[in-house]
Design a protein around this motif. Structure first.
Motif, short mmCIF file in Angstrom:
data_model
loop_
_atom_site.label_atom_id
_atom_site.label_comp_id
_atom_site.label_asym_id
_atom_site.label_seq_id
_atom_site.Cartn_x
_atom_site.Cartn_y
_atom_site.Cartn_z
N ILE A 179 2.79 8.91 25.53
CA ILE A 179 3.46 9.81 25.14
C ILE A 179 2.66 10.82 24.75
CG2 ILE A 179 4.87 10.85 22.96
CD1 ILE A 179 5.81 7.88 22.57
N PHE A 180 1.45 11.02 24.31
CA PHE A 180 0.43 12.47 24.10
C PHE A 180 0.00 12.74 25.58
CE2 PHE A 180 -3.58 13.90 23.99
CZ PHE A 180 -3.33 14.74 22.96
N GLY A 181 -0.09 11.87 26.47
CA GLY A 181 -0.63 12.32 27.97
C GLY A 181 0.37 12.99 28.58
N TRP A 182 1.64 12.39 28.49
CA TRP A 182 2.61 12.86 29.37
C TRP A 182 3.30 13.95 29.05
CZ3 TRP A 182 3.43 11.62 34.47
CH2 TRP A 182 3.00 10.31 34.89
N PHE A 183 3.48 14.40 27.48
CA PHE A 183 3.84 15.51 27.12
C PHE A 183 2.98 16.54 26.68
CE2 PHE A 183 7.15 12.33 26.08
CZ PHE A 183 8.23 13.21 25.97
N LYS A 184 1.60 16.19 26.67
CA LYS A 184 0.61 17.48 26.44
C LYS A 184 0.00 17.58 27.74
CE LYS A 184 -2.91 19.07 23.09
NZ LYS A 184 -3.63 18.77 22.02
N ASN A 185 -0.47 16.63 28.45
CA ASN A 185 -1.36 16.85 29.86
C ASN A 185 -0.53 16.28 30.82
OD1 ASN A 185 -3.27 17.96 28.18
ND2 ASN A 185 -4.15 15.89 27.70
N THR A 186 0.53 16.74 31.18
CA THR A 186 1.34 16.01 32.21
C THR A 186 0.62 16.21 33.51
OG1 THR A 186 3.22 16.93 31.10
CG2 THR A 186 3.72 16.22 33.21
N MET A 187 0.45 17.33 33.98
CA MET A 187 -0.30 17.51 35.10
C MET A 187 -1.65 16.39 35.46
SD MET A 187 1.51 19.39 36.69
CE MET A 187 0.47 19.38 38.26
N HIS A 188 -2.46 16.47 34.40
CA HIS A 188 -3.32 15.43 34.23
C HIS A 188 -3.22 14.09 34.33
CE1 HIS A 188 -7.43 13.96 33.08
NE2 HIS A 188 -6.68 13.18 32.21
N SER A 189 -2.05 13.96 33.82
CA SER A 189 -1.72 12.37 34.06
C SER A 189 -0.96 11.94 35.11
CB SER A 189 -0.42 12.01 32.82
OG SER A 189 -0.78 12.22 31.71
#
Length: 224
Positions: A115-125
């Motif tokens: 949840i944290f990765g896809w909502f805050k660092n979407t492009m990185h994920s």
């Protein structure tokens, strides 16, 4: 004689109350009262362990502001370690050998990271799904493989811990059941073997708690 191979892991109960998770609270009976009241040598040992784990996890996270992440992973390691060691005592159920217990640890952590990765660092994920330098023709297949490996992470975490804890305990249980039918000489050999296995299980308890917490830390560092 056991009814089946895994009967030693059947839940114990008294007055229809399950005792499977009682070993998680036994650690509070082992710690002396001085641990909770004033500084002592036990507290110094505890703080030394916490600081060592903090330095270890700090290297893996690679962030300037940790915001308590290392404390969470250090406590996770110690919690799993205590439960692993509790199973080495006679008549104590090993919580970490139960798949429900390990899944309740791995799934919430993994889900919160996603949840944290896809909502805050979407492009990185999204970029993490494609290995750097991969040919364009293989990109769809690589995305499917990376997505599948990401989804099964909580299951592999839980099964790794459960399988390693069950394997040693099951071997010790099976060897113990052969003791009444042995001669004195063979019984002495069996006791020596059991002591070696008990030492091995102590090492496995430490290693598996360390591996679980290290992998969780690596998964959290990927979404930052």
């Amino acid at each position: 004689m056991m009814a089946n191979l895994f009967s030693s892991f059947d839940p114990s109960s008294i007055f229809s109350l399950s005792l499977n998770w009682l070993s998680s609270t036994l650690m509070f009976l082992i710690m002396p009262m001085i641990f909770w009241m004033i500084p002592s040598r036990l507290i110094m040992i505890w703080l030394t362990l916490i600081f060592s784990l903090h330095k270890e996890f700090k290297i893996l996270i690679k962030k300037i502001s940790y915001k308590g992440s290392t404390l969470i992973f250090s406590n996770l390691l110690i919690f799993i370690l205590i439960n692993n060691f509790m199973g080495l005592f006679p008549y104590v159920f090993t919580c970490s050998s139960h798949l429900n217990f390990t899944l309740y640890l791995s799934i919430p952590l993994w889900f919160s990271f996603m949840i944290f990765g896809w909502f805050k660092n979407t492009m990185h994920s999204l970029a993490h799904l494609v290995p750097q330098g991969a040919p364009n023709t293989l990109l769809p297949l690589l995305v499917i493989i990376e997505t599948t490996s990401n989804i099964i992470r909580p299951g592999t975490l839980a099964i790794r811990l459960t399988a390693n804890m069950i394997a040693g305990h099951l071997l010790i249980t099976l060897l113990s059941n052969t003791g009444p039918h042995m001669s004195s000489f063979m019984l002495s050999i069996l006791i020596s073997t059991q002591l070696i296995l008990l030492t091995l299980e102590s090492a496995v308890a430490i290693i598996q708690s360390y591996v679980f917490s290290i992998l969780v830390t690596l998964y959290s560092s990927e979404v930052n």
